[in-house]
Design a protein around this motif. Structure first.
Motif, PDB file in Angstrom:
ATOM      1  N   LYS A  92      34.919  35.910  42.195  1.00 12.23           N
ATOM      2  CA  LYS A  92      35.022  35.611  40.829  1.00 12.23           C
ATOM      3  C   LYS A  92      34.383  34.503  40.362  1.00 12.23           C
ATOM      4  CE  LYS A  92      40.196  36.702  41.397  1.00 12.23           C
ATOM      5  NZ  LYS A  92      40.009  38.015  41.673  1.00 12.23           N
ATOM      6  N   GLY A 106      30.041  37.295  38.848  1.00  6.09           N
ATOM      7  CA  GLY A 106      31.325  37.849  39.228  1.00  6.09           C
ATOM      8  C   GLY A 106      30.952  39.255  40.039  1.00  6.09           C
ATOM      9  N   GLN A 108      32.694  42.796  41.205  1.00  4.73           N
ATOM     10  CA  GLN A 108      34.133  43.518  41.121  1.00  4.73           C
ATOM     11  C   GLN A 108      34.045  44.761  42.289  1.00  4.73           C
ATOM     12  OE1 GLN A 108      34.390  44.943  37.215  1.00  4.73           O
ATOM     13  NE2 GLN A 108      35.298  42.815  36.447  1.00  4.73           N
TER      14      GLN A 108
END
Length: 189
Positions: A92, A106, A108
């Motif tokens: 994050k 970040g 994902q």
């Protein structure tokens, strides 16, 4: 549960040269690293039912460096936590320096319809820094500092071979002057 601290190159060596290389080796092969890490690892190995081992962990970067071969993208001062398991990685809030400028990153995991890991980065970068690393004629007519966003989608190893690496870089160029004739030119405002 296992805890470990040490030099980051040791983690890359482990991922390249151990049985983990089958799953992670290709992803870390182009990386060179320096600095330290802290690893918190949970490994579950089923004894009875023969199911796959389960791995979960947190890799904390402690003022680390990463360099991706052939990308001209040296990353220094890397701090933050990378969470991982057998299905992927995520982060994050990673903080680092690129070309000496702060960047926030970040990561994902794959999502439905996207068989890739997505890296998102944002930074205020001086055009001079970019032009030094990437001597492109178009950058010679730009002057100033602007916010830049990067989105990099790296296909998972399980993705079909036709899925390409996708890179998208964008900026509104606020703070950057463009020395070109109208209608292409603009002031830094």
């Amino acid at each position: 549960t296992a805890l470990a601290d040490g030099p980051l190159p040791d983690i890359l060596k482990l991922l390249r040269e151990s049985p983990l290389s089958e799953k992670f080796g290709a992803g870390v092969r182009p990386l060179q690293a320096g600095g330290g890490f802290h690893l918190d690892l949970d490994l579950g190995i089923p004894i009875k039912d023969g199911s796959n081992p389960q791995i979960r962990g947190r890799l904390s970067f402690l003022d680390s460096t990463l360099d991706i071969k052939n990308w001209q993208l040296p990353i220094s001062g890397l701090r933050g936590d990378l969470l991982f398991d057998q299905n992927g990685v995520e982060a994050k809030q990673l903080h680092a320096l690129i070309y000496g400028n702060p960047v926030d990153v970040g990561i994902q995991r794959s999502a439905a319809g996207r068989p890739s890991t997505r890296i998102l980065a944002s930074a205020a970068l001086p055009i001079r820094s970019l032009a030094k690393q990437f001597p492109e004629p178009v950058l010679e007519s730009l002057h100033g500092t602007s916010d830049w966003q990067l989105q990099l989608d790296i296909p998972n190893l399980s993705a079909p071979p036709h899925i390409p690496v996708m890179l998208q870089v964008s900026s509104n160029l606020l703070g950057t002057a463009v020395d070109q004739p109208p209608p292409l030119g603009k002031t830094a405002a």
